[in-house]
Design a protein around this motif. Structure first.
Motif, PDB file in Angstrom:
ATOM      1  N   ASP A 112      -2.133  19.397   7.067  1.00  0.00           N
ATOM      2  CA  ASP A 112      -1.151  18.347   6.853  1.00  0.00           C
ATOM      3  C   ASP A 112      -1.192  17.488   8.109  1.00  0.00           C
ATOM      4  O   ASP A 112      -0.776  17.916   9.175  1.00  0.00           O
ATOM      5  CB  ASP A 112       0.230  19.012   6.670  1.00  0.00           C
ATOM      6  N   LEU A 113      -1.769  16.306   7.954  1.00  0.00           N
ATOM      7  CA  LEU A 113      -2.007  15.427   9.103  1.00  0.00           C
ATOM      8  C   LEU A 113      -1.058  14.247   9.055  1.00  0.00           C
ATOM      9  O   LEU A 113      -0.868  13.650   7.990  1.00  0.00           O
ATOM     10  CB  LEU A 113      -3.394  14.801   8.941  1.00  0.00           C
ATOM     11  N   ARG A 114      -0.495  13.895  10.176  1.00  0.00           N
ATOM     12  CA  ARG A 114       0.327  12.670  10.240  1.00  0.00           C
ATOM     13  C   ARG A 114      -0.197  11.809  11.380  1.00  0.00           C
ATOM     14  O   ARG A 114      -0.130  12.192  12.543  1.00  0.00           O
ATOM     15  CB  ARG A 114       1.792  13.025  10.493  1.00  0.00           C
ATOM     16  N   ILE A 115      -0.750  10.695  11.016  1.00  0.00           N
ATOM     17  CA  ILE A 115      -1.386   9.873  12.033  1.00  0.00           C
ATOM     18  C   ILE A 115      -0.896   8.434  11.995  1.00  0.00           C
ATOM     19  O   ILE A 115      -0.279   7.987  11.040  1.00  0.00           O
ATOM     20  CB  ILE A 115      -2.936   9.927  11.922  1.00  0.00           C
ATOM     21  N   GLY A 116      -1.184   7.748  13.072  1.00  0.00           N
ATOM     22  CA  GLY A 116      -0.796   6.353  13.177  1.00  0.00           C
ATOM     23  C   GLY A 116      -1.999   5.454  12.943  1.00  0.00           C
ATOM     24  O   GLY A 116      -3.133   5.809  13.284  1.00  0.00           O
ATOM     25  N   PHE A 165      -7.930  15.542  -1.280  1.00  0.00           N
ATOM     26  CA  PHE A 165      -6.706  15.372  -0.485  1.00  0.00           C
ATOM     27  C   PHE A 165      -5.899  14.180  -0.981  1.00  0.00           C
ATOM     28  O   PHE A 165      -6.406  13.346  -1.736  1.00  0.00           O
ATOM     29  CB  PHE A 165      -7.021  15.221   1.021  1.00  0.00           C
ATOM     30  N   THR A 166      -4.648  14.154  -0.571  1.00  0.00           N
ATOM     31  CA  THR A 166      -3.794  13.009  -0.894  1.00  0.00           C
ATOM     32  C   THR A 166      -3.501  12.229   0.366  1.00  0.00           C
ATOM     33  O   THR A 166      -3.134  12.807   1.383  1.00  0.00           O
ATOM     34  CB  THR A 166      -2.449  13.476  -1.490  1.00  0.00           C
ATOM     35  N   LEU A 167      -3.715  10.936   0.299  1.00  0.00           N
ATOM     36  CA  LEU A 167      -3.376  10.072   1.416  1.00  0.00           C
ATOM     37  C   LEU A 167      -2.072   9.370   1.059  1.00  0.00           C
ATOM     38  O   LEU A 167      -1.949   8.799  -0.018  1.00  0.00           O
ATOM     39  CB  LEU A 167      -4.504   9.053   1.613  1.00  0.00           C
ATOM     40  N   THR A 168      -1.103   9.460   1.956  1.00  0.00           N
ATOM     41  CA  THR A 168       0.164   8.773   1.705  1.00  0.00           C
ATOM     42  C   THR A 168       0.386   7.725   2.776  1.00  0.00           C
ATOM     43  O   THR A 168       0.325   8.034   3.974  1.00  0.00           O
ATOM     44  CB  THR A 168       1.343   9.769   1.711  1.00  0.00           C
ATOM     45  N   VAL A 171      -1.914  12.784   5.525  1.00  0.00           N
ATOM     46  CA  VAL A 171      -2.971  13.342   4.701  1.00  0.00           C
ATOM     47  C   VAL A 171      -2.630  14.791   4.413  1.00  0.00           C
ATOM     48  O   VAL A 171      -2.373  15.561   5.334  1.00  0.00           O
ATOM     49  CB  VAL A 171      -4.334  13.274   5.430  1.00  0.00           C
ATOM     50  N   LEU A 172      -2.606  15.129   3.142  1.00  0.00           N
ATOM     51  CA  LEU A 172      -2.307  16.498   2.766  1.00  0.00           C
ATOM     52  C   LEU A 172      -3.511  17.057   2.019  1.00  0.00           C
ATOM     53  O   LEU A 172      -3.894  16.537   0.974  1.00  0.00           O
ATOM     54  CB  LEU A 172      -1.072  16.489   1.866  1.00  0.00           C
ATOM     55  N   LEU A 189       0.815  -1.231   0.000  1.00  0.00           N
ATOM     56  CA  LEU A 189       0.000   0.000   0.000  1.00  0.00           C
ATOM     57  C   LEU A 189       0.839   1.268   0.000  1.00  0.00           C
ATOM     58  O   LEU A 189       0.318   2.364  -0.218  1.00  0.00           O
ATOM     59  CB  LEU A 189      -0.903   0.029   1.235  1.00  0.00           C
ATOM     60  N   LYS A 190       2.121   1.108   0.272  1.00  0.00           N
ATOM     61  CA  LYS A 190       2.976   2.280   0.403  1.00  0.00           C
ATOM     62  C   LYS A 190       2.892   3.186  -0.808  1.00  0.00           C
ATOM     63  O   LYS A 190       2.841   2.734  -1.938  1.00  0.00           O
ATOM     64  CB  LYS A 190       4.445   1.849   0.608  1.00  0.00           C
ATOM     65  N   GLY A 191       2.838   4.481  -0.527  1.00  0.00           N
ATOM     66  CA  GLY A 191       2.792   5.455  -1.622  1.00  0.00           C
ATOM     67  C   GLY A 191       1.595   6.382  -1.518  1.00  0.00           C
ATOM     68  O   GLY A 191       0.882   6.382  -0.508  1.00  0.00           O
ATOM     69  N   ASP A 192       1.385   7.156  -2.579  1.00  0.00           N
ATOM     70  CA  ASP A 192       0.331   8.169  -2.582  1.00  0.00           C
ATOM     71  C   ASP A 192      -0.974   7.633  -3.154  1.00  0.00           C
ATOM     72  O   ASP A 192      -0.961   6.896  -4.143  1.00  0.00           O
ATOM     73  CB  ASP A 192       0.759   9.358  -3.463  1.00  0.00           C
ATOM     74  N   TRP A 193      -2.069   8.039  -2.566  1.00  0.00           N
ATOM     75  CA  TRP A 193      -3.401   7.728  -3.064  1.00  0.00           C
ATOM     76  C   TRP A 193      -4.166   9.034  -3.193  1.00  0.00           C
ATOM     77  O   TRP A 193      -4.340   9.742  -2.213  1.00  0.00           O
ATOM     78  CB  TRP A 193      -4.132   6.762  -2.112  1.00  0.00           C
ATOM     79  N   ASP A 194      -4.629   9.306  -4.381  1.00  0.00           N
ATOM     80  CA  ASP A 194      -5.307  10.574  -4.642  1.00  0.00           C
ATOM     81  C   ASP A 194      -6.797  10.453  -4.317  1.00  0.00           C
ATOM     82  O   ASP A 194      -7.510   9.687  -4.962  1.00  0.00           O
ATOM     83  CB  ASP A 194      -5.108  10.934  -6.125  1.00  0.00           C
ATOM     84  N   PHE A 195      -7.247  11.185  -3.320  1.00  0.00           N
ATOM     85  CA  PHE A 195      -8.653  11.132  -2.920  1.00  0.00           C
ATOM     86  C   PHE A 195      -9.448  12.323  -3.448  1.00  0.00           C
ATOM     87  O   PHE A 195     -10.504  12.656  -2.916  1.00  0.00           O
ATOM     88  CB  PHE A 195      -8.760  11.090  -1.391  1.00  0.00           C
ATOM     89  N   GLY A 196      -8.936  12.999  -4.460  1.00  0.00           N
ATOM     90  CA  GLY A 196      -9.659  14.171  -4.965  1.00  0.00           C
ATOM     91  C   GLY A 196      -9.250  15.410  -4.217  1.00  0.00           C
ATOM     92  O   GLY A 196      -8.280  16.046  -4.583  1.00  0.00           O
TER      93      GLY A 196
END
Ligand code: ADP
Ligand code: MG
Length: 550
Positions: free
Chosen positions: A114-118, A32-35, A52-53, A23-30
């Motif tokens: 810019d969110l960084r979560i676990g 926002f981007t989930l990495t 999440v950006l 799953l590693k990498g970027d996912w474009d959610f429209g």
């Protein structure tokens, strides 16, 4: 991509846990981007890291243009996110009673987040639980992002939160101009709920009320004019009977270097940002610190201007703590009799008659506190209920009586004696060998971890930070470890600069780039440490070596 991620996760259901790595990498959610930044190797490893950006969360310029409001708004949103994520596998790091810049949520230029979560990737044993993962990443997370949109939140509350923090900062910024080292507002609630809870005492708290002679009024941008007790530069003594609230007041001053959340009771209790709590810390190591102002001739004959020990006594540890605080730029020392070495604080007449001259290597703090202030502009706030000796040197004396402060400076000075000061020469400045500050673990990879609020693991070293009392947030301990790494990697410590110059240089870089400078490739949460705590960690890192003393 969101549909693709959803399909992917459902397809993985039941597969072996290692598949999550794909799953590693970027996912474009429209919007926002989930990495997926890091994936844990098994269900028991530390959580995976998701970023999440969202470039536009509708946050107005008024909330992000100014760095103070930006930090406060981020903190507010982080707390909202924590509530929103209750019961979810997604975890966001947020603060306690203090509002400190942290990596977990940043408000970005232009009003984004810019969110960084676990995320503890769900599994059935060592098999992937794809449905739960899908629920967390493809539903809970997008819902959270929506929920943090400026249009969705309680804007009034968010603005009030930022106003409150802005007032605290404005108040602290005025201290130096008013010749104060601290300020405690009328109405402030200082006592905490318990020894293990930092929340305000609920019942029976006596609100602070300033004695008239020490009352100062200050204008704040949002609250307007407020009044409270000004603690002037110089030497302030806090006296009073046992259990009358002395330590509670000092503790509030220790925390006053930080901003507090609305409702904390200490929103308008502020201290100079570079105030440092001093205590005895028996057993700590000292690496070539100049403690000669306090320690003159040891029975071992060691050179005390270049003092090294693996195991400091109560008094020498406290002497080192003071000299190191001054070395790294503290303007104010905060001292409580409850945690000091008596023989470093006072020596009474009878003891001087019995043990005199060369037999006593220690110069007590009482003989140095005035020159420290007069010559080096370092103020002291000292709690001392057990001895009146400090009447001789105090500029002001505050007595706490059933939690009410009184100005007893005049009465105390009537009881004071003449006293001769000693000399306080500035401790020699140290140049740290950058090669000795090494965070690499056994495989050469960076290893920065912590155990509770007690130990920072830095590379192969365990640093005991229990005596560093102004660490208030677990993330700051990690932050301090990352700051040490940055001191070296950013060439702030370059073998030429003194420690103080290196800290100045790091401060500048942090002011420019913000807290996330510290952990670009770090897989965990961290919080901005003060320079005082960065220096404290470095001074307790037993691997640290001093290249030169000036
Ligand atoms: P001291 O250092 O003078 O011995 P402490 O500061 O330790 O006293 O306070 C003693 C007790 O009083 C603590 O339990 C503290 O929570 C409580 N206390 C302190 N200040 C207040 C206050 N303003 N109102 C109510 N209780 C207080
Ligand atoms: Mg006490």
């Amino acid at each position: 991509d969101d549909a693709r991620l959803s399909q992917e996760l459902l397809k993985m259901d039941g597969a072996s846990y290692g598949r999550y790595k794909s799953l590693k990498g970027d996912w474009d959610f429209g919007d926002f981007t989930l990495t997926v930044q890091r994936v844990q190797a098994d269900p028991f490893a530390p959580p995976s890291r998701i970023r999440v950006l969202r470039s536009d969360a509708g946050i107005p310029e008024s909330a992000w243009k100014d760095p103070v409001r930006r930090r406060a708004t981020a903190d507010y949103l982080g707390r909202r996110a924590r509530k929103q994520l209750r019961g979810s596998l997604l975890k966001i790091d947020t603060g306690g009673q203090e509002v400190i810049a942290r990596s977990s949520l940043q408000v970005t230029e232009g009003g984004g987040i810019d969110l960084r979560i676990g995320l503890n990737m769900p599994g059935h044993g060592r098999r992937i639980d794809g449905r739960s993962a899908e629920r967390e990443l493809c539903r809970t997370l997008p819902d959270l992002v929506d929920d943090l949109d400026w249009d969705e939140i309680d804007q009034k509350e968010a603005v009030a939160f930022a106003d409150s923090v802005a007032d605290t900062v404005a108040l602290r910024d005025q201290l130096a101009g008013l010749d104060l080292v601290a300020f405690v507002a009328d109405g402030a609630i200082l006592p905490r709920r318990s020894g293990i809870s930092d929340e305000p005492m609920r019942d029976g708290a006596v609100p602070f009320d300033s004695p008239e002679s020490l009352r100062v009024s200050v204008d704040l941008p949002h609250r307007g004019t407020i009044t409270g007790m000004g603690v002037a530069e110089g030497i302030t003594l806090i006296v009073g009977g046992g259990f009358h609230g002395k330590s509670t007041l000092l503790h509030a001053l220790e925390r006053g270097v930080y901003d507090h959340v609305p409702g904390d009771g200490r929103e308008l209790v502020v201290t100079r940002p570079d105030a440092v709590k001093i205590r005895a810390e028996e057993g700590r190591g000292v690496e070539r610190t100049d403690v000669s102002p306090f320690v003159r001739n040891l029975p071992t004959g060691a050179d005390t201007s270049d003092f090294r020990t693996e195991n400091a006594s109560g008094s020498t540890s406290q002497a080192a703590n003071i000299c190191e605080a001054v070395e790294s730029g503290a303007s104010t020392l905060l001292v409580d009799e409850d945690s000091t070495a008596t023989n470093l604080m006072i020596r009474d007449e009878r003891m001087q008659r019995l043990v005199h001259g060369d037999r006593e290597p220690l110069v007590p703090f009482i003989d140095l506190v005035r020159p420290l202030n007069r010559e080096h502009k370092v103020s002291t706030v000292l709690v001392m209920g057990g001895s009146g000796d400090y009447f001789d040197v105090a500029d002001q004396v505050i007595m706490l009586d059933a939690y009410h402060p009184h100005d007893v400076t005049d009465q105390a000075s009537e009881l004071a004696h003449e006293r001769e000061d000693a000399e306080f020469r500035l401790p020699r400045a140290r140049v740290v060998d950058p090669g000795s500050v090494d965070d690499s673990g056994n495989k050469g990879r960076s290893r920065i971890k912590r155990r509770d609020m007690d130990v920072l693991t830095f590379g192969e070293s365990d640093v005991d930070v229990r005596g560093v009392e102004q660490f208030v947030d677990p993330g700051q301990i990690i932050g301090a470890g990352l700051a040490l790494r940055r001191l070296v990697q950013g060439r702030h410590l370059n073998g030429e600069r003194t420690l103080r110059e290196a800290l100045d240089s790091l401060d500048q870089e942090l002011a420019e780039h913000g807290v996330t400078l510290l952990g670009q490739d770090f897989g965990g949460d961290y919080t901005l440490p003060r320079r005082a705590e960065v220096a404290a960690v470095l001074n307790r890192l037993r691997a640290m070596r001093v290249a030169e003393m000036r």
